[in-house]
Design a protein around this motif. Structure first.
Motif, PDB file in Angstrom:
ATOM      1  N   MET A  63      -5.636   9.833  10.263  1.00 23.05           N
ATOM      2  CA  MET A  63      -5.477   8.762   9.284  1.00 23.05           C
ATOM      3  C   MET A  63      -4.009   8.435   9.020  1.00 23.05           C
ATOM      4  SD  MET A  63      -8.501   7.746   8.642  1.00 23.05           S
ATOM      5  CE  MET A  63      -8.770   8.151  10.381  1.00 23.05           C
ATOM      6  N   ARG A  64      -3.137   9.419   9.196  1.00 25.56           N
ATOM      7  CA  ARG A  64      -1.708   9.192   9.013  1.00 25.56           C
ATOM      8  C   ARG A  64      -1.065   8.569  10.245  1.00 25.56           C
ATOM      9  NH1 ARG A  64       0.598  11.838   4.607  1.00 25.56           N
ATOM     10  NH2 ARG A  64       2.624  11.778   5.620  1.00 25.56           N
ATOM     11  N   GLY A  65      -1.829   8.459  11.330  1.00 22.35           N
ATOM     12  CA  GLY A  65      -1.297   7.882  12.556  1.00 22.35           C
ATOM     13  C   GLY A  65      -0.588   8.886  13.435  1.00 22.35           C
ATOM     14  N   GLU A  66      -0.687  10.174  13.115  1.00 25.51           N
ATOM     15  CA  GLU A  66      -0.036  11.209  13.905  1.00 25.51           C
ATOM     16  C   GLU A  66      -0.839  11.533  15.160  1.00 25.51           C
ATOM     17  OE1 GLU A  66       0.260  14.267  10.995  1.00 25.51           O
ATOM     18  OE2 GLU A  66       1.674  13.129   9.747  1.00 25.51           O
ATOM     19  N   ILE A  67      -2.144  11.276  15.128  1.00 22.50           N
ATOM     20  CA  ILE A  67      -2.993  11.352  16.316  1.00 22.50           C
ATOM     21  C   ILE A  67      -3.365   9.920  16.665  1.00 22.50           C
ATOM     22  CG2 ILE A  67      -5.216  12.106  17.247  1.00 22.50           C
ATOM     23  CD1 ILE A  67      -5.089  14.505  15.367  1.00 22.50           C
ATOM     24  N   THR A  68      -2.953   9.451  17.826  1.00 19.61           N
ATOM     25  CA  THR A  68      -3.152   8.041  18.165  1.00 19.61           C
ATOM     26  C   THR A  68      -4.475   7.781  18.885  1.00 19.61           C
ATOM     27  OG1 THR A  68      -1.876   8.364  20.196  1.00 19.61           O
ATOM     28  CG2 THR A  68      -0.688   7.575  18.255  1.00 19.61           C
ATOM     29  N   ALA A 208      -6.629  -9.895  10.306  1.00 10.86           N
ATOM     30  CA  ALA A 208      -7.149 -10.659   9.173  1.00 10.86           C
ATOM     31  C   ALA A 208      -6.064 -11.510   8.521  1.00 10.86           C
ATOM     32  CB  ALA A 208      -7.747  -9.699   8.140  1.00 10.86           C
ATOM     33  N   GLY A 209      -6.501 -12.533   7.822  1.00 11.39           N
ATOM     34  CA  GLY A 209      -5.569 -13.378   7.095  1.00 11.39           C
ATOM     35  C   GLY A 209      -4.918 -12.674   5.931  1.00 11.39           C
ATOM     36  N   LEU A 210      -5.642 -11.701   5.348  1.00 12.19           N
ATOM     37  CA  LEU A 210      -5.110 -10.924   4.235  1.00 12.19           C
ATOM     38  C   LEU A 210      -5.492  -9.466   4.448  1.00 12.19           C
ATOM     39  CD1 LEU A 210      -3.632 -11.150   1.434  1.00 12.19           C
ATOM     40  CD2 LEU A 210      -5.928 -11.050   0.418  1.00 12.19           C
ATOM     41  N   SER A 211      -4.502  -8.581   4.443  1.00 16.29           N
ATOM     42  CA  SER A 211      -4.753  -7.153   4.628  1.00 16.29           C
ATOM     43  C   SER A 211      -4.487  -6.411   3.337  1.00 16.29           C
ATOM     44  CB  SER A 211      -3.876  -6.596   5.754  1.00 16.29           C
ATOM     45  OG  SER A 211      -2.500  -6.857   5.502  1.00 16.29           O
ATOM     46  N   VAL A 212      -5.372  -5.456   3.028  1.00 16.33           N
ATOM     47  CA  VAL A 212      -5.309  -4.727   1.757  1.00 16.33           C
ATOM     48  C   VAL A 212      -5.357  -3.234   2.038  1.00 16.33           C
ATOM     49  CG1 VAL A 212      -6.372  -4.382  -0.493  1.00 16.33           C
ATOM     50  CG2 VAL A 212      -6.522  -6.631   0.628  1.00 16.33           C
ATOM     51  N   ALA A 213      -4.360  -2.519   1.557  1.00 20.88           N
ATOM     52  CA  ALA A 213      -4.320  -1.060   1.655  1.00 20.88           C
ATOM     53  C   ALA A 213      -4.746  -0.477   0.312  1.00 20.88           C
ATOM     54  CB  ALA A 213      -2.910  -0.594   2.009  1.00 20.88           C
ATOM     55  N   PHE A 214      -5.784   0.371   0.345  1.00 19.87           N
ATOM     56  CA  PHE A 214      -6.269   0.975  -0.901  1.00 19.87           C
ATOM     57  C   PHE A 214      -5.971   2.463  -0.901  1.00 19.87           C
ATOM     58  CE2 PHE A 214      -9.658   3.133  -3.332  1.00 19.87           C
ATOM     59  CZ  PHE A 214      -9.280   2.690  -4.592  1.00 19.87           C
ATOM     60  N   GLN A 215      -5.113   2.909  -1.841  1.00 18.92           N
ATOM     61  CA  GLN A 215      -4.743   4.325  -1.952  1.00 18.92           C
ATOM     62  C   GLN A 215      -4.488   4.890  -0.555  1.00 18.92           C
ATOM     63  OE1 GLN A 215      -4.237   5.259  -4.916  1.00 18.92           O
ATOM     64  NE2 GLN A 215      -5.656   4.268  -6.300  1.00 18.92           N
ATOM     65  N   ALA A 216      -3.672   4.185   0.201  1.00 19.34           N
ATOM     66  CA  ALA A 216      -3.600   4.369   1.647  1.00 19.34           C
ATOM     67  C   ALA A 216      -2.478   5.305   2.081  1.00 19.34           C
ATOM     68  CB  ALA A 216      -3.423   3.014   2.320  1.00 19.34           C
ATOM     69  N   LYS A 217      -2.532   5.681   3.360  1.00 14.24           N
ATOM     70  CA  LYS A 217      -1.463   6.446   3.978  1.00 14.24           C
ATOM     71  C   LYS A 217      -0.204   5.574   4.054  1.00 14.24           C
ATOM     72  CE  LYS A 217      -4.508   9.643   4.588  1.00 14.24           C
ATOM     73  NZ  LYS A 217      -4.603  10.697   3.568  1.00 14.24           N
ATOM     74  N   PRO A 218       0.978   6.199   4.049  1.00 14.52           N
ATOM     75  CA  PRO A 218       2.223   5.415   4.057  1.00 14.52           C
ATOM     76  C   PRO A 218       2.309   4.393   5.182  1.00 14.52           C
ATOM     77  CG  PRO A 218       2.693   7.710   3.552  1.00 14.52           C
ATOM     78  CD  PRO A 218       1.236   7.648   3.904  1.00 14.52           C
ATOM     79  N   VAL A 219       1.865   4.750   6.385  1.00 15.56           N
ATOM     80  CA  VAL A 219       1.948   3.824   7.517  1.00 15.56           C
ATOM     81  C   VAL A 219       1.115   2.570   7.282  1.00 15.56           C
ATOM     82  CG1 VAL A 219       0.037   4.872   8.829  1.00 15.56           C
ATOM     83  CG2 VAL A 219       1.879   3.682  10.043  1.00 15.56           C
ATOM     84  N   VAL A 220       0.082   2.690   6.469  1.00 17.26           N
ATOM     85  CA  VAL A 220      -0.791   1.549   6.174  1.00 17.26           C
ATOM     86  C   VAL A 220      -0.216   0.717   5.027  1.00 17.26           C
ATOM     87  CG1 VAL A 220      -3.145   0.858   5.576  1.00 17.26           C
ATOM     88  CG2 VAL A 220      -2.769   2.875   6.995  1.00 17.26           C
ATOM     89  N   ARG A 221       0.261   1.381   3.993  1.00 19.99           N
ATOM     90  CA  ARG A 221       0.827   0.662   2.849  1.00 19.99           C
ATOM     91  C   ARG A 221       1.954  -0.271   3.270  1.00 19.99           C
ATOM     92  NH1 ARG A 221       0.871   5.823   0.158  1.00 19.99           N
ATOM     93  NH2 ARG A 221       3.149   5.843   0.286  1.00 19.99           N
ATOM     94  N   THR A 222       2.808   0.192   4.164  1.00 22.01           N
ATOM     95  CA  THR A 222       3.983  -0.603   4.524  1.00 22.01           C
ATOM     96  C   THR A 222       3.638  -1.837   5.351  1.00 22.01           C
ATOM     97  OG1 THR A 222       4.373   0.747   6.512  1.00 22.01           O
ATOM     98  CG2 THR A 222       5.493   1.413   4.478  1.00 22.01           C
ATOM     99  N   GLN A 223       2.437  -1.858   5.954  1.00 19.22           N
ATOM    100  CA  GLN A 223       2.067  -2.977   6.824  1.00 19.22           C
ATOM    101  C   GLN A 223       1.069  -3.937   6.181  1.00 19.22           C
ATOM    102  OE1 GLN A 223       1.421  -1.994  11.061  1.00 19.22           O
ATOM    103  NE2 GLN A 223       2.107   0.079  10.588  1.00 19.22           N
ATOM    104  N   ALA A 224       0.620  -3.640   4.967  1.00 21.03           N
ATOM    105  CA  ALA A 224      -0.402  -4.455   4.312  1.00 21.03           C
ATOM    106  C   ALA A 224       0.212  -5.544   3.457  1.00 21.03           C
ATOM    107  CB  ALA A 224      -1.306  -3.571   3.459  1.00 21.03           C
ATOM    108  N   HIS A 225      -0.509  -6.659   3.319  1.00 17.37           N
ATOM    109  CA  HIS A 225      -0.086  -7.715   2.399  1.00 17.37           C
ATOM    110  C   HIS A 225      -0.194  -7.263   0.945  1.00 17.37           C
ATOM    111  CE1 HIS A 225      -1.342 -10.350   5.908  1.00 17.37           C
ATOM    112  NE2 HIS A 225      -0.099 -10.714   5.687  1.00 17.37           N
TER     113      HIS A 225
END
Length: 242
Positions: A63-68, A208-225
């Motif tokens: 989930m953290r993106g450390e395993i691709t 998607a046109g709008l991306s939402v990170a919910f209580q997310a891992k750092p790699v996801v938060r930084t890329q979400a709208h």
């Protein structure tokens, strides 16, 4: 994207000027584990055979993106579930699985605004179908756990069953599912919202046109709208007004 801005405490936006209107969108896609619900089901199932720590460590790294390679990581985790019974999974569902705060409110608001809803999960249909029914979600795609037949029926084999669309719902399949459902509905990707928390959600969020990170891992938060870092899922309605 433009620099992130704290729109409200615990609510960060980037790449657009809020508020938006919910009725400008036609489809919303949700991840399940740790997004719509409070647990990672694979970790809790593994607890039944004393392997939660081992499985949870793989889940966290994925989930953290450390395993691709999500498919490989999921096969490793599912293999460790061999021998878990349907009764064990029922206990996970009844005793541990809960909807995350705001999940029901957000789905209801989306449905009231005319959006179609999609649950697309790297988890399992055993739970996804029940969450779908509880929330009234329109479409679902998830993985199917194989059960033993014969004298040991009702226990997991440690494998997944292939489905008509493919073998495992990973990040690429989540993206493909979002675009497939949008196409079937005659929608453009810009009319879609994608909500997730882990690295395997990033492909569908990017489409998607709008991306939402919910209580997310750092790699996801930084890329979400939109990043919801405090509170429940209903906080999206502060940014995307009904």
């Amino acid at each position: 994207m433009t620099a992130p801005t704290e729109f409200a405490p615990g609510l960060v936006v980037q790449g657009f000027a809020p508020p938006l209107r919910l009725r400008d969108f036609e489809l919303i896609a949700f991840d399940m584990d740790s997004t719509l619900i409070n647990i990672e089901c694979v970790d809790e199932i593994a607890d039944a055979v004393g392997r939660k720590a081992e499985v949870a460590a793989i889940t966290e790294a994925a989930m953290r993106g450390e395993i691709t390679d999500f498919k490989h990581s999921l096969r490793r985790r599912v293999a460790l579930l061999e021998g878990v019974t349907v009764a064990d999974m029922e206990r996970v569902y009844t005793e541990r699985l809960r909807l995350n705060p705001g999940a029901a409110e957000l789905v209801a608001a989306c449905r009231a605004a005319g959006l179609k809803t999609l649950l697309v999960s790297g988890g399992f249909t055993f739970f996804a179908e029940r969450v779908r029914a509880e929330l009234g979600i329109d479409f679902v795609r998830a993985n199917v756990l194989e059960l033993r037949s014969g004298p040991h029926c009702g226990a997991l084999t440690g494998r997944l069953l292939p489905q008509c669309w493919g073998d495992i719902c990973d990040g690429a399949e989540k993206r493909r599912t979002l675009l497939e459902v949008a196409s079937l509905l005659g929608l453009e990707p810009a009319q879609c919202i994608a909500v997730g928390d882990g690295a395997n959600d990033l492909p569908m969020m990017a489409a998607a046109g709008l991306s939402v990170a919910f209580q997310a891992k750092p790699v996801v938060r930084t890329q979400a709208h939109v990043a919801i870092n405090q509170g429940g899922l209903e906080r999206l309605l502060e940014v995307v007004r009904p």
